[in-house]
Scaffold this active site. Structure first.
Site, PDB file in Angstrom:
ATOM      1  CE1 TYR A 105      -4.800   0.327  -0.332  1.00 26.31           C
ATOM      2  CE2 TYR A 105      -4.477  -1.320   1.067  1.00 26.31           C
ATOM      3  CZ  TYR A 105      -5.138  -0.625   0.316  1.00 26.31           C
ATOM      4  OH  TYR A 105      -6.036  -0.873  -0.029  1.00 26.31           O
TER       5      TYR A 105
ATOM      6  CD  GLU B 109      -5.012   4.889   0.453  1.00 30.15           C
ATOM      7  OE1 GLU B 109      -4.577   5.482   1.446  1.00 30.15           O
ATOM      8  OE2 GLU B 109      -5.602   4.475   0.260  1.00 30.15           O
TER       9      GLU B 109
ATOM     10  CG  ASP C  37      -8.755  10.968 -23.348  1.00 35.03           C
ATOM     11  OD1 ASP C  37      -7.550   9.295 -24.312  1.00 35.03           O
ATOM     12  OD2 ASP C  37      -9.431  10.137 -23.443  1.00 35.03           O
TER      13      ASP C  37
ATOM     14  CB  THR D 263      -5.456   2.991 -21.453  1.00 37.45           C
ATOM     15  OG1 THR D 263      -4.961   3.719 -23.411  1.00 37.45           O
ATOM     16  CG2 THR D 263      -6.329   3.734 -21.046  1.00 37.45           C
TER      17      THR D 263
ATOM     18  CE  LYS E  13      -7.430   1.916 -25.632  1.00 38.67           C
ATOM     19  NZ  LYS E  13      -7.017   2.513 -24.912  1.00 38.67           N
TER      20      LYS E  13
ATOM     21  NE  ARG F  73      -6.822  -4.161 -19.356  1.00 38.41           N
ATOM     22  CZ  ARG F  73      -6.724  -3.748 -21.052  1.00 38.41           C
ATOM     23  NH1 ARG F  73      -5.933  -4.936 -21.793  1.00 38.41           N
ATOM     24  NH2 ARG F  73      -8.029  -2.723 -21.814  1.00 38.41           N
TER      25      ARG F  73
END
Ligand code: DSN
Length: 415
Positions: A54, A56, A200, A226, A229, A235
């Protein structure tokens, strides 16, 4: 001493399913424009112990202890992305494309603010203002379209709508548009009406990183993409912006939108960025575009209508009704011969979105396997033969065998 079993011993059902999918990917041609194959190194990184942590917060400013290693990894991902896109600031934590876009809107807009984006059925994306999506529900979107004759974005029309609507943000980007975007013109229009600019680049990020398409990063306020692609990473997504928006973007991602980042994925993003910085990635991106241009030309030669008459990037949208089938019918016919594609609306489509007129074809994945012009020509010939002989089971079986034989000569990079 704890004993850990490997996947095959622990869960044979999931192991078998993974093997079955690996065989499918190996034996079939992937032409979904948003898909690609990661390298072995990227795949390996996603399966590491970094998933156990973790963290954060951001490098050196975490809300949990024990993040010295994670800080190094995340900083490497940031530094490589900055270099790749010539970006002033990068946040590598967004979990995927839509959450990244949500964070961009949250950072610079208030609910109800006006935004201008490309219509989904003209090649845009759900998160660019479609009424069923959070973007269309929370913000007041107006939409520009592609020109019905040319199939291209008409910048004069974009300007007209912008002057009339006075949006607070203009979104440029797409999921089914095959032409170069005029970033500078978008910026000029945005400046005229006092709007933020948001690019985008999810589909073309790899081609932009390789210098094969124009880069909006030095021009636009905020850029999201992203990573899975054309960029060929895991991903996920990243957001880039001018330094003046850095704090707002970071706060919108965490704590605004997300909790703990996926550190194993961010490490895999760093690996993919390193691969994209290698000169060989430029050759890959060049070939993706060459293959897409051949793809468009071969479809045109075979009597299909290609939207906008060609392509500048990795994808084309083809009106399949020119051969008497809908996009959904074509998708099923091609799936049955081992070619994966995604149905797509065409501009001003008379058919509904679940059964639209078009199919979107892309070349990123097949190019990652090393397929070039000759293979693309064969693929279009098989697609055309399958469509023209959709009721002839023997012919379809024959095509499926040819597809598989060719696939076996071009290995999938991650396998
Ligand atoms: N689903 C992606 C695509 O296929 O273009 C976009 O999010």
């Amino acid at each position: 001493m704890l004993e850990y079993k490997n996947l095959r011993e622990e869960d044979s059902q999931i192991f078998d399913a993974v093997m079955e999918e690996a065989r499918r990917q190996s034996n079939e041609i992937e032409m979904i424009a948003s898909e690609n194959y990661v390298s072995k190194a990227v795949l390996e990184t996603m399966g590491t112990v970094l998933t156990n942590k973790y963290s954060e917060g951001y490098p050196t400013k975490r809300y949990y202890g024990g993040n010295q290693v994670i800080d190094k990894v995340e900083q490497l991902a940031i530094d490589r992305a900055k270099k790749l896109f010539n970006a002033e600031h990068v946040n590598v934590q967004p979990l995927s494309g839509s959450p990244a876009n949500a964070a961009v809107y949250f950072s610079l807009l208030r609910p109800g603010d006006k935004v201008l984006g490309l219509r989904l059925d003209h090649g845009g994306h759900l998160s660019h203002g479609h009424p069923v999506n959070f973007s269309g529900i929370l913000y007041s979107f107006s939409q520009y379209e592609v020109d019905s004759k040319t199939g291209k974005i008409n910048m004069e029309k974009v300007r007209e709508i912008a002057l009339k609507e006075k949006p607070k943000m203009i979104v440029a980007g797409f999921s089914a548009y095959s032409r170069e975007i005029e970033w500078q013109k978008f910026k000029e229009i945005a400046d005229e009406v006092g709007a933020y600019t948001f690019a985008d680049i999810a589909h073309t990020a790899g081609l932009i990183a390789a210098g094969e398409m124009a880069n909006p990063t030095p021009i636009f306020d905020v850029i999201a993409t992203t990573t899975h692609k054309t960029l060929r990473g895991p991903r996920g997504a990243i957001i880039m912006c001018k330094e003046e928006f850095a704090s707002k973007i970071d706060k919108a991602v965490f704590p605004g939108m997300q909790g703990g980042p996926h550190d194993h994925i961010n490490a895999a993003k760093a690996v993919a960025f390193k691969e994209a910085l290698d000169p060989s990635f430029k050759d890959y991106a060049k070939q993706v575009i060459i293959n897409a241009k051949i793809l468009a030309q071969e479809f045109i030669n075979s009597g299909y209508r290609v939207i906008s008459g060609g392509t500048d990037n990795h994808l084309i949208v083809v009106d399949m009704t020119s051969k008497g089938v809908t996009g959904k019918e074509a998708e099923i016919i091609l799936e049955n011969v081992g070619i994966s594609v995604s149905r797509s609306t065409i501009p001003n489509d008379p058919n509904p979105p679940m059964n639209p007129s078009g199919v979107r074809f892309g070349t990123p994945a097949l190019t990652s396997r090393g397929m070039k012009e000759d293979e693309v020509k064969k693929i279009v010939a098989w697609i055309n033969r399958a469509i023209e002989n959709k009721a002839d089971e023997n012919k379809l079986k024959e095509i499926k065998e040819k597809v598989r034989d060719m696939c076996l000569k071009f290995s999938v990079p991650s396998l």
